[in-house]
Scaffold this motif. Structure first.
Motif, PDB file in Angstrom:
ATOM      1  N   GLU A 152       0.825  -0.964   0.074  1.00 58.65           N
ATOM      2  CA  GLU A 152      -0.071   0.183  -0.055  1.00 58.65           C
ATOM      3  C   GLU A 152       1.001   1.185   0.011  1.00 58.65           C
ATOM      4  OE1 GLU A 152      -3.774   0.212   1.927  1.00 58.65           O
ATOM      5  OE2 GLU A 152      -3.658  -1.651   2.834  1.00 58.65           O
ATOM      6  N   ASN A 153       1.236   1.922  -1.074  1.00 58.79           N
ATOM      7  CA  ASN A 153       2.136   2.728  -1.323  1.00 58.79           C
ATOM      8  C   ASN A 153       1.663   3.812  -2.513  1.00 58.79           C
ATOM      9  OD1 ASN A 153       4.182   3.804   0.575  1.00 58.79           O
ATOM     10  ND2 ASN A 153       5.058   1.774   0.127  1.00 58.79           N
ATOM     11  N   HIS A 154       1.944   4.952  -2.575  1.00 59.90           N
ATOM     12  CA  HIS A 154       1.584   5.637  -3.736  1.00 59.90           C
ATOM     13  C   HIS A 154       2.570   5.224  -4.947  1.00 59.90           C
ATOM     14  CE1 HIS A 154       1.235   9.497  -6.159  1.00 59.90           C
ATOM     15  NE2 HIS A 154      -0.045   9.553  -5.670  1.00 59.90           N
ATOM     16  N   ASN A 155       2.041   5.585  -6.194  1.00 63.26           N
ATOM     17  CA  ASN A 155       2.911   4.965  -7.443  1.00 63.26           C
ATOM     18  C   ASN A 155       4.371   5.804  -7.346  1.00 63.26           C
ATOM     19  OD1 ASN A 155       0.942   3.477  -8.399  1.00 63.26           O
ATOM     20  ND2 ASN A 155       0.223   5.156  -9.792  1.00 63.26           N
ATOM     21  N   CYS A 205      -2.539   5.638   3.907  1.00 66.33           N
ATOM     22  CA  CYS A 205      -2.631   5.197   2.473  1.00 66.33           C
ATOM     23  C   CYS A 205      -3.418   5.993   1.552  1.00 66.33           C
ATOM     24  CB  CYS A 205      -2.971   3.636   2.507  1.00 66.33           C
ATOM     25  SG  CYS A 205      -3.312   3.166   0.694  1.00 66.33           S
ATOM     26  N   ASN A 206      -3.098   6.850   0.512  1.00 67.95           N
ATOM     27  CA  ASN A 206      -3.974   7.484  -0.362  1.00 67.95           C
ATOM     28  C   ASN A 206      -5.295   6.903  -0.857  1.00 67.95           C
ATOM     29  OD1 ASN A 206      -1.077   8.432  -0.490  1.00 67.95           O
ATOM     30  ND2 ASN A 206      -1.917  10.076  -1.586  1.00 67.95           N
ATOM     31  N   PHE A 207      -5.069   5.431  -0.884  1.00 66.66           N
ATOM     32  CA  PHE A 207      -5.986   4.754  -1.638  1.00 66.66           C
ATOM     33  C   PHE A 207      -7.058   4.336  -0.815  1.00 66.66           C
ATOM     34  CE2 PHE A 207      -7.871   0.841  -3.227  1.00 66.66           C
ATOM     35  CZ  PHE A 207      -8.771   1.229  -4.239  1.00 66.66           C
ATOM     36  N   SER A 208      -6.690   3.473   0.395  1.00 69.46           N
ATOM     37  CA  SER A 208      -7.356   2.808   1.357  1.00 69.46           C
ATOM     38  C   SER A 208      -7.710   3.685   2.699  1.00 69.46           C
ATOM     39  CB  SER A 208      -6.829   1.605   1.592  1.00 69.46           C
ATOM     40  OG  SER A 208      -5.656   1.791   2.394  1.00 69.46           O
ATOM     41  N   GLY A 209      -6.833   4.499   2.890  1.00 72.38           N
ATOM     42  CA  GLY A 209      -7.152   5.385   4.141  1.00 72.38           C
ATOM     43  C   GLY A 209      -6.381   4.638   5.263  1.00 72.38           C
ATOM     44  N   ALA A 243       4.003  10.975   3.975  1.00 74.37           N
ATOM     45  CA  ALA A 243       3.151  11.482   4.740  1.00 74.37           C
ATOM     46  C   ALA A 243       2.233  12.566   3.847  1.00 74.37           C
ATOM     47  CB  ALA A 243       3.727  12.509   6.048  1.00 74.37           C
ATOM     48  N   ALA A 244       2.264  12.464   2.677  1.00 72.82           N
ATOM     49  CA  ALA A 244       1.558  13.247   1.683  1.00 72.82           C
ATOM     50  C   ALA A 244       0.028  13.390   1.935  1.00 72.82           C
ATOM     51  CB  ALA A 244       1.754  12.738   0.225  1.00 72.82           C
ATOM     52  N   LYS A 245      -0.439  12.249   2.534  1.00 79.32           N
ATOM     53  CA  LYS A 245      -1.902  12.481   2.864  1.00 79.32           C
ATOM     54  C   LYS A 245      -2.043  12.589   4.533  1.00 79.32           C
ATOM     55  CE  LYS A 245      -6.374   9.670   2.480  1.00 79.32           C
ATOM     56  NZ  LYS A 245      -6.978   9.834   3.982  1.00 79.32           N
ATOM     57  N   GLY A 246      -1.230  11.731   5.150  1.00 79.55           N
ATOM     58  CA  GLY A 246      -1.319  11.691   6.364  1.00 79.55           C
ATOM     59  C   GLY A 246      -0.876  13.121   7.178  1.00 79.55           C
ATOM     60  N   CYS A 247       0.003  13.917   6.658  1.00 83.69           N
ATOM     61  CA  CYS A 247       0.335  15.407   7.180  1.00 83.69           C
ATOM     62  C   CYS A 247      -0.691  16.062   7.437  1.00 83.69           C
ATOM     63  CB  CYS A 247       1.464  15.653   6.514  1.00 83.69           C
ATOM     64  SG  CYS A 247       1.319  16.243   4.989  1.00 83.69           S
ATOM     65  N   ALA A 248      -1.889  15.837   6.565  1.00 79.87           N
ATOM     66  CA  ALA A 248      -3.223  16.829   6.651  1.00 79.87           C
ATOM     67  C   ALA A 248      -3.631  16.977   7.923  1.00 79.87           C
ATOM     68  CB  ALA A 248      -3.979  16.595   5.448  1.00 79.87           C
ATOM     69  N   THR A 249      -4.026  15.696   8.456  1.00 77.54           N
ATOM     70  CA  THR A 249      -4.491  15.496   9.760  1.00 77.54           C
ATOM     71  C   THR A 249      -3.745  14.864  11.131  1.00 77.54           C
ATOM     72  OG1 THR A 249      -5.321  13.278   9.032  1.00 77.54           O
ATOM     73  CG2 THR A 249      -6.663  15.064   8.659  1.00 77.54           C
ATOM     74  N   GLU A 250      -2.698  14.424  11.024  1.00 81.50           N
ATOM     75  CA  GLU A 250      -1.986  13.699  11.807  1.00 81.50           C
ATOM     76  C   GLU A 250      -0.259  13.661  11.443  1.00 81.50           C
ATOM     77  OE1 GLU A 250      -1.873   9.944  14.603  1.00 81.50           O
ATOM     78  OE2 GLU A 250      -3.474  10.099  13.232  1.00 81.50           O
TER      79      GLU A 250
END
Length: 286
Positions: free
Chosen positions: A126-129, A209-213, A247-254
């Motif tokens: 589970e990782n970004h491309n 994960c960007n896709f699954s959360g 942390a591209a997705k995770g840094c927005a909230t945590e």
């Protein structure tokens, strides 16, 4: 709304979402915009502040020594410190590097990492491309690439109250390597031997994960760096492990707390909140 209505609109904030939309996003009147998480819209107030700043100050080339140049340098330095503070990262241990985006930051890691034929690039499925793309840099230098699935026993963690390697189970996929040799054969069973301790390896996983959360347990950082994760070759067997957190997705909230989870690289995407995307690298390595 029935399930999450109580949390809608940031109820504890000075202004709710509906108020912000009316006051700062008047151009959205009659428009439904569904990509704010991936491409945040700038507000009217932000643009007014930018115009005021640019029309009130003189900014020059940051690479010279004039007053206008120093003004830019001061702004950039302040921005770097603000980013490091966001991740609770000490300036003594980390440097903040601004890039055009998260993909460019990950590309920079892949290009500059000291790959060798004894190196291993291990990454979660589970990782970004863009994280997967680092494989090409590793493989081009003769390194081995290995994808893994990580399962976490959250019930066991609650029971014991402290993280340990027993909480995680690693399932390996087939190794990838360009050209066969002894190392490739040794790596087939997930273990490497007779490898220099000066060898560098990289483990990459997303904080979310960007896709699954799915959110990954950041205790993986210490376990991997110390070679204490079950299924991971020991540090003595395979040299030194470094850790990259996407942390591209995770840094927005945590955002990852780098004082607690000292990853070597953290890539984040502040373009989601109208800033650039920096990569944070460990100073001792850079």
């Amino acid at each position: 709304m029935e399930q999450f209505g109580g949390d809608y609109g940031y109820p504890g904030a000075p202004r709710g979402v509906d108020q912000m939309r009316v006051a700062d996003f008047q151009r959205l009147q009659g428009t439904v915009y569904l990509d704010h998480a991936g491409a945040a819209l700038y507000s009217e107030q932000q643009m007014a502040d930018v115009v005021k700043d640019l029309t009130s100050n003189v900014y020059g080339n940051p690479h010279s020594q004039s007053d206008s140049s120093m003004a830019v340098t001061d702004q950039v330095t302040a921005a770097r410190h603000q980013v490091l503070k966001y991740f609770n990262a000490s300036p003594r241990d980390y440097k903040c590097i601004f890039t055009s985006g998260a993909t460019a930051a990950l590309k920079l890691v892949g290009e500059c990492f000291p790959w060798s034929r004894e190196s291993c690039y291990m990454y979660t499925m589970e990782n970004h491309n863009s994280v997967l793309g680092i494989r090409e840099y590793a493989l081009s230098k003769g390194a081995t690439a290995l994808a893994v699935d990580i399962e976490e026993d959250k019930g066991l963690e609650k029971k014991h109250g402290s993280p340990s390697s027993d909480l995680f189970k690693i399932s390996r996929h087939s190794n990838q390597r360009r050209g066969g040799d002894v190392l490739s054969q040794n790596c087939q069973n997930g273990s490497l031997s007779a490898v220099s301790e000066n060898n560098w390896n990289l483990f990459a996983f997303p904080s979310e994960c960007n896709f699954s959360g799915q959110k990954f347990n950041l205790n993986l950082v210490k376990l991997i760096k110390e070679g204490n994760l079950v299924g991971l070759p020991s540090q003595q067997q395979q040299g030194q492990w470094m850790v990259l957190i996407d942390a591209a997705k995770g840094c927005a909230t945590e955002p990852p707390n780098l004082d607690v989870y000292p990853a070597d690289f953290v890539v984040c995407s502040f373009y989601k909140v109208n800033l650039y995307a920096p990569i944070i690298g460990l100073k001792s390595w850079s």
